[in-house]
Structures are given as structure tokens and as C-alpha cells.
Scaffold this active site. Structure first.
Site, PDB file in Angstrom:
ATOM      1  N   ASP A 191      78.686  27.063  47.805  1.00 46.67           N
ATOM      2  CA  ASP A 191      80.005  27.319  47.225  1.00 46.67           C
ATOM      3  C   ASP A 191      79.896  27.716  45.749  1.00 46.67           C
ATOM      4  O   ASP A 191      80.656  28.558  45.263  1.00 46.67           O
ATOM      5  CB  ASP A 191      80.887  26.075  47.356  1.00 46.67           C
ATOM      6  CG  ASP A 191      81.391  25.870  48.780  1.00 46.67           C
ATOM      7  OD1 ASP A 191      81.229  26.791  49.596  1.00 46.67           O
ATOM      8  OD2 ASP A 191      81.937  24.792  49.067  1.00 46.67           O
ATOM      9  N   GLU A 245      80.124  35.411  53.201  1.00 46.23           N
ATOM     10  CA  GLU A 245      79.355  35.768  52.015  1.00 46.23           C
ATOM     11  C   GLU A 245      79.422  37.259  51.718  1.00 46.23           C
ATOM     12  O   GLU A 245      78.609  37.798  50.969  1.00 46.23           O
ATOM     13  CB  GLU A 245      77.895  35.338  52.177  1.00 46.23           C
ATOM     14  CG  GLU A 245      77.123  36.090  53.234  1.00 46.23           C
ATOM     15  CD  GLU A 245      77.231  35.483  54.626  1.00 46.23           C
ATOM     16  OE1 GLU A 245      76.356  35.763  55.460  1.00 46.23           O
ATOM     17  OE2 GLU A 245      78.200  34.728  54.882  1.00 46.23           O
TER      18      GLU A 245
END
Length: 337
Positions: free
Chosen positions: A229, A255
Site C-alpha cells: 500500500d 497495481e
């Protein structure tokens, strides 16, 4: 700004605004109706100048710029209303402060009364009748009890009001267009913007950068999702710093990120991608627990420029193929298609 037109004039402005919105492929939503209503009324010369410049540059008015123009020129007078919650909180704090002072004053007075009463009881020569002392203490005890009760009620009411304000502020911050982790716009905004650009009568030069973090799943498995994160948040900050309006940076999903460059050719898009590639591979993240410095973060980039009569799906697919080629050829590189 305030609208004071009569119904006839309002209808005329709307009659002029709608064909322009159709001509420039402007989404028919309330914000755009108000923006173009103001534009055709010619009441805000600076709005008209900026809108004309935008139309000349892009052949339409991209959603991000529409929202910016709306904030600056249509509702600028009303933006102060956004401070209402803050002002309400300040007023609430001031009110509580006054009640705290009142309660403190009552407590102090009662303490003095207790001291005087004790002194009187200890000095039989100066002491008034015990009944008088008891009555005085009883009256003041009732008074301070009432003051304390009122203060407790004020605290309870304040807690409810603070909770309501907190909930209101949280709702205000929740925006369906924003990815909560990175702070970037999401795929929904990207799709809307791209459809508007492609649907314009003369679409502006538009380039697309698709970005994918290399071996992100492996990174998560090795260092944990909290570290993952942090990487995504860093990407979000980097994209926001590098992409100024009307360039649109979004978290495309997982991502994967995307940058839509309106008015920018392929060469400039590739240059931006290369700049970002170098900045990403320079990332250094330190683990708090172990002190280990992580320096293995890279990303791959696929770049494409919109061609005539190309659909949004075809445009994205071309950029995706360039991204796939970058990953197939060793990752941490920029490929143009």
C-alpha cells in the site's frame, strides 16, 4: 454568482447553450448546463475567454477543466458555504467554553462558601445560628447541582453535534470518483473523459500511458500488503506531482495506472513516461521493524497516441499491448505503439 433572469431570458440562454453542448460533445449534466448557461449569458468575460481558449486547444472542454471553470466562475461566491461546518464547530467550541467557565465559577463560589461555613463553625463567638449555615449550604448545593446538570446536558448535546458534524464531513470527503488509497481519480473518471474526447467533432491530439508495477504480487508476498500500500501511495503522489491539469492520472485497477495526456503528442508522452520510470526505480522504502531498505521497485510503461476513427477500447488495447511488450522485453522500460 446569482441568476436573476426572467423565464423568457432563461429559456433563450438554455436554447443557445444546448446546441453548443451537443456540438462540443459536452455531457448533459447539471454542472455543464450551469456552466454553458453562464457562458452564453456573457456575464463572466473571463469564463468566456478561458472557455474559448479551451475549445480552440482541445476541440471540446474536458471534464476536469469543466469542473475547474465551474468552481472558479459559477459557484465561486458560494464556496464560502463550504466553511459552514468549520464555523459551526468553532461556535460550538465557544459555547462549551462559556459553559465551562460558568461551571468553574459556580464551583469556585461553592468552595469559598464551604470554607466560610467551616470557619464560622470553628469560631463559636462569631458563628451565626447553625440553622442559617445549613440553609445557606443547602441553597448553594442545589444551585451548583443545577449548574452541573446543565453543563452535563451541554456536553451530551455537544457530543451529538460533534458526531453529526464528523459524519457530515466524512460524507463530504467521500467522492465516488476518487481512489481512497492513492488519492487519484479512478477508472470511472478515465472512461468518461476518454469518451468525451473521442466523441468530439474534432478530437484533440491525445496520448495514453499505461503503467504497471513490476512483480507487485511478489513484492506483496515478500514484504506484506501494508508495504504494498505504501508503494501504491507513493505512485499516487508521484503521478499527482507530475501530471498537471488537464493531464489526467488515474488508478486503473490494482497495481495498474493510466495517464491521459490531452493535447500532448506521443513523443511528449514517452518523455514523461521515461522521466517517471527513472523516478520510480529510485524509490527507497525503509521497513520500520527491520530497518531494511527496499530498492527493487520498478514499473513498465506502454505509450500510444489516439488515431482517427479509433474507439476508446481500441486505444486502450494498443497502449496495453505496448505495456505487455515492455514487460515481455524485460520490464522497467517504455514501449511506444
Amino acid at each position: 454568482m446569482k441568476f436573476a433572469e426572467n423565464s423568457t431570458q432563461s429559456a433563450e440562454y438554455l436554447r443557445q447553450a444546448i446546441p453548443l453542448m451537443v456540438k462540443y460533445n459536452i455531457p448533459p449534466n447539471p454542472l455543464n448546463y450551469a456552466l454553458w448557461y453562464t457562458y452564453v449569458s456573457n456575464k463572466v468575460p473571463n469564463l468566456n475567454y478561458q472557455m474559448d481558449q479551451t475549445l480552440e486547444t482541445y476541440g471540446t472542454c474536458p471534464t476536469i477543466l469543466s469542473e475547474q471553470l465551474f468552481r472558479e466562475h459559477v459557484i465561486s461566491d458560494e464556496l464560502s458555504d463550504n466553511d459552514a461546518a468549520q464555523a459551526q464547530l468553532i461556535a460550538l467550541t465557544s459555547s462549551l467554553s462559556e459553559h465551562v467557565n460558568d461551571a468553574a465559577e459556580h464551583t469556585s463560589n461553592y468552595s469559598l462558601l464551604l470554607e466560610d461555613s467551616l470557619d464560622a463553625l470553628n469560631d463559636p463567638h462569631k458563628s451565626p445560628p447553625i440553622e442559617e449555615i445549613i440553609n445557606k449550604l443547602a441553597r448553594n448545593t442545589a444551585s451548583i447541582t443545577e449548574a452541573t446538570s446543565q453543563f452535563q446536558q451541554q456536553i451530551a448535546a455537544a457530543q451529538e453535534e460533534i458526531s453529526a458534524l464528523k459524519e457530515e464531513l466524512q460524507k463530504t470527503r467521500q467522492d465516488a470518483r476518487i481512489d481512497p488509497l492513492t488519492g487519484l481519480f479512478n477508472r470511472r473518471v478515465f472512461d468518461t473523459e476518454l469518451e468525451q474526447i473521442i466523441g468530439a467533432s474534432s478530437p484533440p491530439i491525445t496520448s495514453l500511458i499505461m503503467i504497471d508495477i513490476d512483480f507487485f504480487k511478489k513484492f506483496n508476498d515478500e514484504y506484506g500488503h501494508l508495504m504494498g500500500d505504501k508503494v501504491l501511495q507513493y505512485f499516487g503522489k508521484l503521478l499527482k506531482d507530475e501530471c498537471k491539469e488537464p493531464t489526467l492520472a488515474v488508478r486503473f485497477g490494482g497495481e495498474e495506472f493510466a495517464i491521459l495526456l490531452i493535447g500532448q503528442p506521443l513523443s511528449l508522452a514517452a518523455e514523461l513516461a521515461e522521466t517517471m520510470r527513472h523516478k520510480i526505480q529510485a524509490i527507497r522504502i525503509k521497513q520500520k521493524k527491520t530497518g531494511q531498505v527496499i530498492s527493487s521497485i520498478t514499473a513498465s510503461f506502454g505509450v500510444a497516441q489516439l488515431t482517427s476513427n479509433e474507439s476508446a477500447e481500441q486505444f486502450i488495447e494498443r497502449a496495453d499491448k505496448a505495456l505487455y511488450a515492455a514487460k515481455s522485453e524485460g520490464r522497467n522500460r517504455v514501449i511506444q505503439r
